[in-house]
Design an enzyme around this catalytic site. Structure first.
Site, PDB file in Angstrom:
ATOM      1  N   SER A  98       0.836  -1.194   0.000  1.00 38.25           N
ATOM      2  CA  SER A  98       0.000   0.000   0.000  1.00 38.25           C
ATOM      3  C   SER A  98       0.880   1.257   0.000  1.00 38.25           C
ATOM      4  CB  SER A  98      -0.961  -0.040   1.198  1.00 38.25           C
ATOM      5  OG  SER A  98      -2.015   0.864   1.038  1.00 38.25           O
ATOM      6  N   ASP A 135      -5.928  -3.743  -2.073  1.00 41.27           N
ATOM      7  CA  ASP A 135      -4.854  -3.373  -1.150  1.00 41.27           C
ATOM      8  C   ASP A 135      -4.193  -4.586  -0.492  1.00 41.27           C
ATOM      9  OD1 ASP A 135      -3.395  -2.290   1.088  1.00 41.27           O
ATOM     10  OD2 ASP A 135      -4.654  -0.511   0.977  1.00 41.27           O
TER      11      ASP A 135
END
Length: 310
Positions: A49, A206
């Site tokens: 991320s 993510d």
């Protein structure tokens, strides 16, 4: 002469939103300035991320951001100009993701070496029912591409296959083909905030859905020095809060992942915010109003870690 910070062989950069990205960048810049360390030259990077953005930047040969770089780069590339609204759908998504962590994190922790099939199944079921976000990360690939990072064996970017719930490590042997820009966008695609990223006909979200650090995918062996920066590692958060619950689950996973590397003979050092940084960061990691302060606080912490402050 200032003490030299021990240079890691592998740098692991965790999830942490726009505030965490700023803090990690500041820490690296501070250590680099104080300890005569060039993090661009480490053997391997693992990014999840927000951490993937920094890892790609370093792998491309660009230095970490500093407080005097100005505010132009203070927010994550490709993100909307304002945070997404706290809608009912967003609240439901956050609750669903917390449920996924609660159900699958212990299972995944116990079965890291086997690919955590039980954890993957739980995640896939939750992701399939979770409302997808409407935010776009369409610009992030172009921004990352401008830095010039390539998958040349040094960089690993973590995302999650939305359909299967399995972790995908772009850049690792056997991973699906993708550009670094595509992989970073996928790794940043928070399920209830942004649209999934399509790569090769599959949707990815993510990498923090699997683990906030993904330490265990670091290419470590005996005597490998691993440095992990994790913004949630030491934040003083109440366990009943969403961030507190995420930190508790993340700490459990990080400890298990560190143990995996230690069993290989690697040496793992995990750094979280110190007291001053934690006070600036707060509990809202997507609050861009705190990014500048987090960058400066991280830089001061990095100077201290590098041996020149205090």
């Amino acid at each position: 002469m200032a003490p030299t910070f021990p240079v890691p062989d592998v740098l692991v950069l965790a999830a942490g939103g726009v505030v965490g990205e700023a803090w990690m960048s500041g820490v690296l810049a501070g250590i680099q300035d104080a300890g005569d360390v060039d993090f661009r030259r480490v053997e391997s990077f693992v990014g999840t991320s927000a951490g993937a953005i920094i890892a790609a930047r370093l792998a491309a040969g660009s230095p970490p951001r500093r407080p005097d770089d100005g505010e132009a780069d203070a927010r994550e590339p490709g993100e909307p100009a304002a945070p997404p609204p706290r809608s009912a759908a967003g609240a439901a998504g956050r609750l669903a993701l917390r449920a996924a962590w609660g159900v699958s994190a212990p299972l995944a922790t116990a079965a890291l070496a086997a690919g955590a099939p039980a954890g993957a199944l739980a995640r896939s079921l939750v992701l399939a029912r979770m409302p997808t976000g409407s935010g776009s990360l369409a610009g992030i690939s172009q921004v990352v591409a401008r830095h010039g990072a390539r998958f040349d064996g040094r960089l690993r970017v973590v995302a999650v296959d939305r359909a299967t719930g399995r972790r995908i490590v772009f850049g690792a042997p056997g991973a699906p083909p993708a550009t670094v820009g595509e992989a970073v966008a996928a790794s940043c695609s928070v399920p209830w905030v942004f649209e999934p990223i399509r790569i090769g006909g599959r949707e990815y979200v993510d990498g923090g859905v699997w683990s906030l650090t993904n330490l265990d995918v670091a290419p470590a062996r005996r005597d490998t020095e691993v440095l992990c920066l994790s913004v949630t590692q030491s934040l003083p958060l109440a366990l009943h809060s969403p961030m507190g619950a995420l930190r508790a689950a993340g700490s459990l996973a990080t400890a298990a992942e560190s143990h995996v590397l230690q069993r290989r003979g690697a040496h793992v050092r995990t750094v979280g915010p110190d007291g001053a940084s934690a006070a600036v960061i707060g509990g809202q990691l997507m609050d861009r109003g705190r990014a500048g302060g987090a960058l400066a606080a991280g830089y001061r912490q990095g100077l201290a870690l590098g041996g020149a402050a205090g």
